[in-house]
Design a protein around this motif. Structure first.
Motif, PDB file in Angstrom:
ATOM      1  N   ILE A 150     -49.206 -12.162 -73.917  1.00 23.41           N
ATOM      2  CA  ILE A 150     -48.755 -10.895 -73.333  1.00 23.41           C
ATOM      3  C   ILE A 150     -49.468  -9.730 -74.002  1.00 23.41           C
ATOM      4  N   SER A 151     -49.619  -9.823 -75.325  1.00 24.94           N
ATOM      5  CA  SER A 151     -50.250  -8.701 -76.023  1.00 24.94           C
ATOM      6  C   SER A 151     -51.757  -8.665 -75.768  1.00 24.94           C
ATOM      7  N   ARG A 152     -52.391  -9.852 -75.715  1.00 25.65           N
ATOM      8  CA  ARG A 152     -53.837  -9.874 -75.419  1.00 25.65           C
ATOM      9  C   ARG A 152     -54.138  -9.423 -74.003  1.00 25.65           C
ATOM     10  N   ALA A 153     -53.302  -9.820 -73.066  1.00 27.75           N
ATOM     11  CA  ALA A 153     -53.549  -9.466 -71.663  1.00 27.75           C
ATOM     12  C   ALA A 153     -53.143  -8.019 -71.377  1.00 27.75           C
ATOM     13  N   LYS A 154     -52.450  -7.384 -72.352  1.00 25.23           N
ATOM     14  CA  LYS A 154     -52.010  -5.980 -72.227  1.00 25.23           C
ATOM     15  C   LYS A 154     -51.216  -5.754 -70.930  1.00 25.23           C
ATOM     16  N   VAL A 155     -50.310  -6.679 -70.624  1.00 22.13           N
ATOM     17  CA  VAL A 155     -49.600  -6.584 -69.356  1.00 22.13           C
ATOM     18  C   VAL A 155     -48.297  -5.785 -69.434  1.00 22.13           C
ATOM     19  N   ALA A 156     -47.785  -5.592 -70.637  1.00 26.25           N
ATOM     20  CA  ALA A 156     -46.592  -4.757 -70.780  1.00 26.25           C
ATOM     21  C   ALA A 156     -46.923  -3.681 -71.810  1.00 26.25           C
ATOM     22  N   SER A 157     -48.027  -3.006 -71.561  1.00 23.43           N
ATOM     23  CA  SER A 157     -48.501  -2.091 -72.590  1.00 23.43           C
ATOM     24  C   SER A 157     -48.829  -0.732 -71.999  1.00 23.43           C
ATOM     25  N   PRO A 158     -48.450   0.408 -72.655  1.00 23.16           N
ATOM     26  CA  PRO A 158     -47.686   0.378 -73.891  1.00 23.16           C
ATOM     27  C   PRO A 158     -46.273  -0.140 -73.644  1.00 23.16           C
ATOM     28  N   GLY A 159     -45.741  -0.823 -74.658  1.00 20.70           N
ATOM     29  CA  GLY A 159     -44.422  -1.400 -74.474  1.00 20.70           C
ATOM     30  C   GLY A 159     -43.880  -1.963 -75.766  1.00 20.70           C
ATOM     31  N   PHE A 160     -42.801  -2.723 -75.668  1.00 16.04           N
ATOM     32  CA  PHE A 160     -42.189  -3.289 -76.871  1.00 16.04           C
ATOM     33  C   PHE A 160     -41.605  -4.657 -76.563  1.00 16.04           C
ATOM     34  N   TYR A 161     -41.351  -5.431 -77.634  1.00  9.87           N
ATOM     35  CA  TYR A 161     -40.814  -6.775 -77.488  1.00  9.87           C
ATOM     36  C   TYR A 161     -39.460  -6.850 -78.177  1.00  9.87           C
ATOM     37  N   VAL A 162     -38.489  -7.457 -77.511  1.00  8.72           N
ATOM     38  CA  VAL A 162     -37.169  -7.621 -78.121  1.00  8.72           C
ATOM     39  C   VAL A 162     -36.910  -9.108 -78.364  1.00  8.72           C
ATOM     40  N   ASP A 163     -36.690  -9.467 -79.636  1.00 13.85           N
ATOM     41  CA  ASP A 163     -36.279 -10.822 -80.000  1.00 13.85           C
ATOM     42  C   ASP A 163     -34.788 -10.931 -79.697  1.00 13.85           C
ATOM     43  N   LEU A 164     -34.435 -11.657 -78.641  1.00 13.26           N
ATOM     44  CA  LEU A 164     -33.044 -11.651 -78.179  1.00 13.26           C
ATOM     45  C   LEU A 164     -32.119 -12.510 -79.024  1.00 13.26           C
ATOM     46  N   LEU A 165     -32.700 -13.444 -79.784  1.00 11.53           N
ATOM     47  CA  LEU A 165     -31.864 -14.234 -80.681  1.00 11.53           C
ATOM     48  C   LEU A 165     -31.403 -13.353 -81.842  1.00 11.53           C
ATOM     49  N   ALA A 166     -32.303 -12.495 -82.310  1.00 18.31           N
ATOM     50  CA  ALA A 166     -31.957 -11.610 -83.423  1.00 18.31           C
ATOM     51  C   ALA A 166     -31.178 -10.375 -82.948  1.00 18.31           C
ATOM     52  N   ALA A 167     -31.316 -10.018 -81.680  1.00 19.80           N
ATOM     53  CA  ALA A 167     -30.692  -8.785 -81.173  1.00 19.80           C
ATOM     54  C   ALA A 167     -29.169  -8.899 -81.165  1.00 19.80           C
ATOM     55  N   SER A 168     -28.484  -7.755 -81.294  1.00 17.47           N
ATOM     56  CA  SER A 168     -27.021  -7.754 -81.264  1.00 17.47           C
ATOM     57  C   SER A 168     -26.549  -7.998 -79.829  1.00 17.47           C
ATOM     58  N   PRO A 169     -25.311  -8.514 -79.682  1.00 16.31           N
ATOM     59  CA  PRO A 169     -24.771  -8.707 -78.328  1.00 16.31           C
ATOM     60  C   PRO A 169     -24.806  -7.408 -77.513  1.00 16.31           C
TER      61      PRO A 169
END
Lengths: 177, 353
Positions: free
Chosen positions: B60-79
């Motif tokens: 995703i980062s190499r293909a720049k398909v959600a850029s500019p953008g951010f990534y959310v780790d959902l396992l670590a994220a709060s409910p």
């Protein structure tokens, strides 16, 4: 033969009335009189319905015959797929193709993809199948604590582009952001 | 951008702009894709999920398909953060409630979101305001093509793109529009529309997808079958049907105006009045009243209120948005009081009507 009730029309409904154990009476009626006297013939079934129910029966029979078939790659059985509604890996579509096609046809009204095709076609899938096989060997090696073999397998997986590394032979795949 | 900044921005589909926006809230195109070298989600070990996520994030980062953008780790994220993303239509409820390593890449404009380790390895989504199914498809098609240079997708010459559930196989494409149909509901014509839609092999869902209720008269209409027709045809089918429903809704609104203008104005006025002055507002009440107000604004029955404001309130008055703004979890009673205060503050300063 003439209808015994009206004595005019051609008798087309022929019945045997069982009066007692030893006595049977034959009746011959035209369609109109048969209906008037309450001997209606139900004609609610249609050919397509019969064929459809036969199809469903055949499908059920075929499914019943192969409960033990397991996908050699992910180990899922068709019964497990039916229970979960989800396949375990890409191979399952070929392993269970006979069973899945009638379902695809019922849901999508088709069993043949038309539309976008990846540049690599289905070569990627075959390459992927090799990596998946290596990965299950890797899991075994780790379980047996054969770390030397595990390391070799890991190298092989990453060489084939299984995790983190770019696929070899791709000119446009390696540019860093 | 970061996840925390979502509560202070109102970009993407929330803007209330776009073609036919008085009836069509947003349009979406999503593609289901699986990486050929991994088993499907249900058969992956936790280690494999981590490997796959790393592989996908890098692609995703190499293909720049959600850029500019951010990534959310959902396992670590709060409910709470996970709920926020559902309210924002950036992840599915299934992705919110799942377990194990998983995440989502989001473009800053909220137009592109890429769920990783959902039911399928990747769920690519383009989401736009208004009636823009064709554009959403073209955007997600480009994302898919760019990712394909970095990932091997499971593709079968007969069955097309292979998915965990065979109902998504083939193109892996689902296109949908989120429609606001209050007048068809009030005039009891909505069932007729649904029956017609079902005959065309399209499906109707509530606000948050499968199995959710259609509250506030919001309905999602999408294609059912994904195999056998090329993507463009699937898109065209829906592009032909949606405008007809939009026209039915418009006709129903006009009929309501002609038949019973004062009752309709009364309905809007009451909704507006309650929202401007109530102290305790439940989320169901907010949704029902904002739904009425939305129709009123678009029909010109409520002056001095921009359609975008109502659209924003519909999103920002939801539980996770309110709690995220407050920076803490709130009890339902606290939430209703804070919701009332929030809506009141956003609607004060608008002109009386």
């Amino acid at each position: 033969m003439i209808c015994e009730n009206c004595g005019k029309a051609q008798a087309k409904v022929h019945m045997t009335e069982i009066v007692s154990e030893n006595e049977k009476r034959e009746h011959h009626l035209c369609e109109r009189c048969a209906e008037k006297l309450g001997y209606t013939i139900k004609q609610h079934f249609s050919l397509s319905e019969v064929l459809a129910s036969l199809g469903a029966a055949q499908l059920a029979a075929r499914e019943a015959q192969v409960p033990d078939v397991k996908c050699p790659s992910c180990g899922i059985t068709f019964a497990e797929f039916q229970a979960a509604g989800r396949f375990g890996c890409a191979e399952d579509y070929d392993v269970f193709s006979e069973l899945i096609e009638p379902r695809l046809d019922r849901f999508h009204d088709s069993t043949q993809h038309t539309g976008k095709i990846p540049r690599d076609g289905d070569r990627a899938r075959r390459r992927g199948a090799r990596v998946r096989a290596l990965r299950s060997q890797l899991r075994e090696a780790v379980e047996k604590e054969d770390y030397e073999r595990a390391a070799k397998l890991r190298d092989e997986i990453s060489r084939l582009g299984g995790a983190g590394d770019e696929v070899p032979g791709r000119s446009d795949g390696g540019t860093k952001p | 951008m970061t996840l925390d900044e979502l509560v202070s921005t109102a970009g993407g589909w929330i803007t209330g702009s776009g073609p036919d926006s008085e009836v069509v809230v947003s349009s979406r195109a999503r593609l289901a894709r699986n990486v050929a070298s991994f088993p499907f989600s249900t058969r992956m070990s936790e280690e494999e999920r981590e490997d796959l996520e790393r592989l996908c994030r890098e692609a995703i980062s190499r293909a720049k398909v959600a850029s500019p953008g951010f990534y959310v780790d959902l396992l670590a994220a709060s409910p709470l953060d996970r709920k926020l993303l559902v309210e924002r239509h950036l992840i599915s409820r299934e992705h919110e409630e799942a377990t194990g390593q998983r995440g989502v890449a989001i473009s800053d404009d909220e137009c592109i979101s890429i769920m990783v380790n959902e039911e399928d390895h990747l769920r690519l989504q383009a989401l736009l305001p208004g009636f823009a199914i064709g554009e959403a498809w073209r955007k997600i098609d480009a994302v898919d093509t760019a990712l394909e240079a970095h990932l091997d997708f499971a593709f079968h010459p007969k069955y097309g793109y292979l998915t965990a559930c065979p109902t998504n196989a083939g193109t892996g494409l689902r296109v949908s529009s989120l429609l606001h149909l209050p007048a068809l509901a009030i005039t009891r014509q909505i069932e007729k529309v649904f029956q017609a839609v079902a005959r065309l092999r399209l499906s109707v869902r509530g606000l948050y997808g499968e199995g959710t209720e259609a509250t506030g008269h919001f309905y999602q209409i999408s294609n059912e079958s994904s195999l056998g027709k090329p993507e463009e045809e699937i898109v065209k089918n829906l592009e032909a049907v949606i405008p007809q429903i939009v026209n039915y809704e418009r006709a129903a609104r006009e009929a309501l105006l002609r038949k019973d203008r004062s009752r309709l104005e009364d309905r809007m006025g009451r909704a507006y009045g309650v929202l401007r002055h109530a102290r305790v507002v439940t989320s169901e009440e907010a949704l029902a009243l904002l739904s009425a107000l939305k129709m009123g604004v678009h029909m010109g029955l409520v002056n001095g209120l921009a359609p975008g404001t109502v659209g924003e309130l519909l999103v920002f008055s939801q539980p996770a948005h309110l709690q995220k703004r407050e920076g803490r979890e709130l009890s339902p009673a606290e939430r209703d009081a804070i919701r009332g205060a929030y809506i009141r503050s956003r609607l004060s300063g608008t002109n009386d009507n």
